[in-house]
Enzyme design. Structure first.
Site, mmCIF file in Angstrom:
data_model
loop_
_atom_site.group_PDB
_atom_site.id
_atom_site.type_symbol
_atom_site.label_atom_id
_atom_site.label_comp_id
_atom_site.label_asym_id
_atom_site.label_seq_id
_atom_site.Cartn_x
_atom_site.Cartn_y
_atom_site.Cartn_z
ATOM 1 N N GLY A 33 -5.644 3.934 -1.235
ATOM 2 C CA GLY A 33 -5.392 3.731 0.199
ATOM 3 C C GLY A 33 -6.048 4.772 1.086
ATOM 4 O O GLY A 33 -6.623 4.450 2.126
ATOM 5 N N SER A 34 -5.975 6.024 0.702
ATOM 6 C CA SER A 34 -6.513 7.081 1.572
ATOM 7 C C SER A 34 -7.829 7.644 1.040
ATOM 8 O O SER A 34 -8.291 8.680 1.514
ATOM 9 C CB SER A 34 -5.483 8.200 1.723
ATOM 10 O OG SER A 34 -5.182 8.753 0.457
ATOM 11 N N THR A 39 0.843 -1.206 0.000
ATOM 12 C CA THR A 39 0.000 0.000 0.000
ATOM 13 C C THR A 39 0.874 1.251 0.000
ATOM 14 O O THR A 39 0.358 2.359 0.161
ATOM 15 C CB THR A 39 -0.890 0.065 1.262
ATOM 16 O OG1 THR A 39 -0.057 -0.140 2.407
ATOM 17 C CG2 THR A 39 -1.999 -0.959 1.219
ATOM 18 N N ALA A 40 2.194 1.076 -0.162
ATOM 19 C CA ALA A 40 3.102 2.227 -0.011
ATOM 20 C C ALA A 40 3.375 2.896 -1.365
ATOM 21 O O ALA A 40 2.711 3.878 -1.719
ATOM 22 C CB ALA A 40 4.376 1.777 0.677
ATOM 23 N N ARG A 41 4.325 2.361 -2.108
ATOM 24 C CA ARG A 41 4.638 2.895 -3.427
ATOM 25 C C ARG A 41 5.080 1.757 -4.350
ATOM 26 O O ARG A 41 5.798 0.845 -3.915
ATOM 27 C CB ARG A 41 5.776 3.928 -3.346
ATOM 28 C CG ARG A 41 5.382 5.286 -2.807
ATOM 29 C CD ARG A 41 4.485 6.057 -3.791
ATOM 30 N NE ARG A 41 4.188 7.401 -3.330
ATOM 31 C CZ ARG A 41 3.114 7.763 -2.625
ATOM 32 N NH1 ARG A 41 2.210 6.861 -2.282
ATOM 33 N NH2 ARG A 41 2.930 9.021 -2.269
ATOM 34 N N GLU A 64 1.584 4.804 -12.695
ATOM 35 C CA GLU A 64 0.219 5.187 -12.290
ATOM 36 C C GLU A 64 -0.158 6.455 -13.021
ATOM 37 O O GLU A 64 0.676 7.363 -13.121
ATOM 38 C CB GLU A 64 0.167 5.437 -10.784
ATOM 39 C CG GLU A 64 0.401 4.177 -9.962
ATOM 40 C CD GLU A 64 0.306 4.428 -8.461
ATOM 41 O OE1 GLU A 64 -0.080 5.547 -8.063
ATOM 42 O OE2 GLU A 64 0.625 3.505 -7.703
ATOM 43 N N HIS A 83 -4.650 2.599 -6.411
ATOM 44 C CA HIS A 83 -4.104 3.599 -5.478
ATOM 45 C C HIS A 83 -5.219 4.374 -4.749
ATOM 46 O O HIS A 83 -5.385 5.576 -4.948
ATOM 47 C CB HIS A 83 -3.171 4.580 -6.209
ATOM 48 C CG HIS A 83 -2.258 5.323 -5.266
ATOM 49 N ND1 HIS A 83 -0.997 5.750 -5.598
ATOM 50 C CD2 HIS A 83 -2.426 5.724 -3.976
ATOM 51 C CE1 HIS A 83 -0.448 6.375 -4.570
ATOM 52 N NE2 HIS A 83 -1.300 6.372 -3.573
ATOM 53 N N ASP A 129 -1.970 -2.028 -4.168
ATOM 54 C CA ASP A 129 -2.748 -0.797 -4.388
ATOM 55 C C ASP A 129 -1.918 0.228 -5.148
ATOM 56 O O ASP A 129 -2.437 1.268 -5.550
ATOM 57 C CB ASP A 129 -3.176 -0.220 -3.026
ATOM 58 C CG ASP A 129 -4.055 1.018 -3.148
ATOM 59 O OD1 ASP A 129 -5.000 0.991 -3.963
ATOM 60 O OD2 ASP A 129 -3.791 2.018 -2.446
HETATM 61 C C1 8YV Z 1 -2.961 9.884 -1.758
HETATM 62 C C2 8YV Z 1 -0.700 8.799 -1.033
HETATM 63 O O1 8YV Z 1 -4.030 9.280 -2.391
HETATM 64 O O2 8YV Z 1 -0.502 10.172 0.854
HETATM 65 C C3 8YV Z 1 0.072 9.526 -0.008
HETATM 66 O O3 8YV Z 1 1.308 9.453 -0.039
HETATM 67 O O4 8YV Z 1 -0.168 8.132 -1.827
HETATM 68 C C4 8YV Z 1 -2.195 8.844 -1.062
HETATM 69 O O5 8YV Z 1 -2.679 8.884 0.222
HETATM 70 C C5 8YV Z 1 -2.426 10.882 -2.657
HETATM 71 O O6 8YV Z 1 -1.134 11.229 -2.522
HETATM 72 C C6 8YV Z 1 -3.372 12.042 -2.622
HETATM 73 O O7 8YV Z 1 -2.800 13.249 -2.848
#
Ligand code: 8YV
Length: 320
Positions: free
Chosen positions: A288-289, A237-239, A268, A286, A263
């Site tokens: 995650g958030s 879920t990181a990169r 991307e 992608h 994810d």
């Molecule tokens: C975001 C992310 O979706 O925070 C991060 O590093 O990869 C994700 O949470 C994205 O960057 C939203 O700007």
């Protein structure tokens, strides 16, 4: 006194954009277009502050060409691998991120990926939707159980700790590797490994939760994937940069790994076509958030950093 001009590069949550418009002269992007390097540079001449996502790349080249007018880049992300921090620092530009507020949402996705990979969720979903579910037997769609197994968290920062919290109901034995060993009150019995190599062979599921840096590029290469237990599961879920995707695809094809839950990808948007062909990969784009609560919290955290900066205070999440 005139209000600072703030460029919000992508379409953010309504609450974030409303609060920003209350306190700044905002330039929004209602079409949610992705700006490329030259456009970012051109736009920078019109603004005092930028609130970007990880989709806008502030490379060394871009940092060098940004207008002197820009004083702060308040990221709407915790990861800042899209920002060349030394180059921005050299330009005297303050950079902030949004830690903490997305840890739980990201941990939810790690849990979803782990279970989706272990229980063959993509395969089962496709089977039912495509009308190919024509029989059932006790030997049908048998996956791996995660209850009581060993979970290895690579990078026990805020998100890693949230992953550990969220899997607690599964009774997994938690192992971790981290640059530094955590104090006992934070470690709470998790087993520390002083190297990633050492962790990999000790666990059934590996969750990547460390930042993408030059040191972690292709951290999970063919050699390290080879150190994972036969039949293990890899979750990211990181990169995307943390994984050599060709090596992962090979390990999934040969069934050295049972499955992967991903994810994030090197490329991307779009992902990885080779991985997408494999049944034993559970993939998401992608997200995650990407919850309503967390998007508001990320936007507000970025605005808190901007407010502090323009009030002459130290932004809470200042990186450089
Ligand atoms: C975001 C992310 O979706 O925070 C991060 O590093 O990869 C994700 O949470 C994205 O960057 C939203 O700007």
């Amino acid at each position: 006194m005139s209000r600072p001009v703030l460029w919000i590069t992508r379409k953010l949550s309504d609450a974030t954009e409303q609060r920003a418009a209350r306190d700044y002269e905002v330039i929004l992007n209602p079409e949610d277009r992705v700006y490329q390097a030259d456009e970012i540079v051109a736009m920078s001449a019109k603004v005092d502050a930028i609130l970007p996502c990880h989709s806008e790349v502030f490379s060394k080249d871009v940092a060098g060409r940004l207008s002197d007018r820009v004083r702060i880049i308040a990221n709407h992300s915790v990861g800042v691998d899209h920002c060349d921090l030394p180059a921005l620092q050299a330009r005297g530009i303050v950079v902030t991120n949004t830690p903490d507020v997305l840890s739980d949402a990201t941990a939810e996705i790690a849990l979803l990926l782990m279970l989706g990979a272990a229980r063959r969720a993509s395969e089962g979903d496709r089977l039912v939707r495509e009308g190919r579910w024509v029989s059932w037997s006790p030997s049908f769609m048998v996956g791996r159980q995660t209850t009581g197994k060993k979970l290895g968290i690579v990078g026990m920062g805020r998100v890693g700790l949230a992953v550990r919290r969220i899997v607690s109901g599964l009774g997994m034995e938690v192992h971790y590797s981290n640059r530094r060993r955590l104090p006992p009150e934070t470690e709470q019995g998790a087993v520390y490994h002083d190297s990633v190599d050492d962790l990999l062979g000790a666990v059934d599921v590996v969750s990547l939760n460390c930042p993408s840096t030059p040191d972690t590029l292709n951290l999970m290469d063919a050699r390290r994937i080879g150190l994972m237990r036969p039949g293990a599961i890899l979750v990211n879920t990181a990169r995307g940069n943390l994984i050599d995707e060709a090596a992962l695809a090979e390990a999934l094809r040969t069934r050295h790994l049972f499955a992967a839950g991903l994810d994030v990808f090197k490329t991307e948007p779009s992902g990885n076509a080779e991985l997408a062909l494999l049944d034993n990969v559970f993939v998401l784009p992608h997200i995650g958030s990407a919850t309503r609560e967390t998007r508001d919290a990320m936007g507000f955290r970025a605005l808190d950093n901007l407010d502090a900066f323009f009030a002459g205070r130290e932004p809470r999440d200042r990186l450089v």
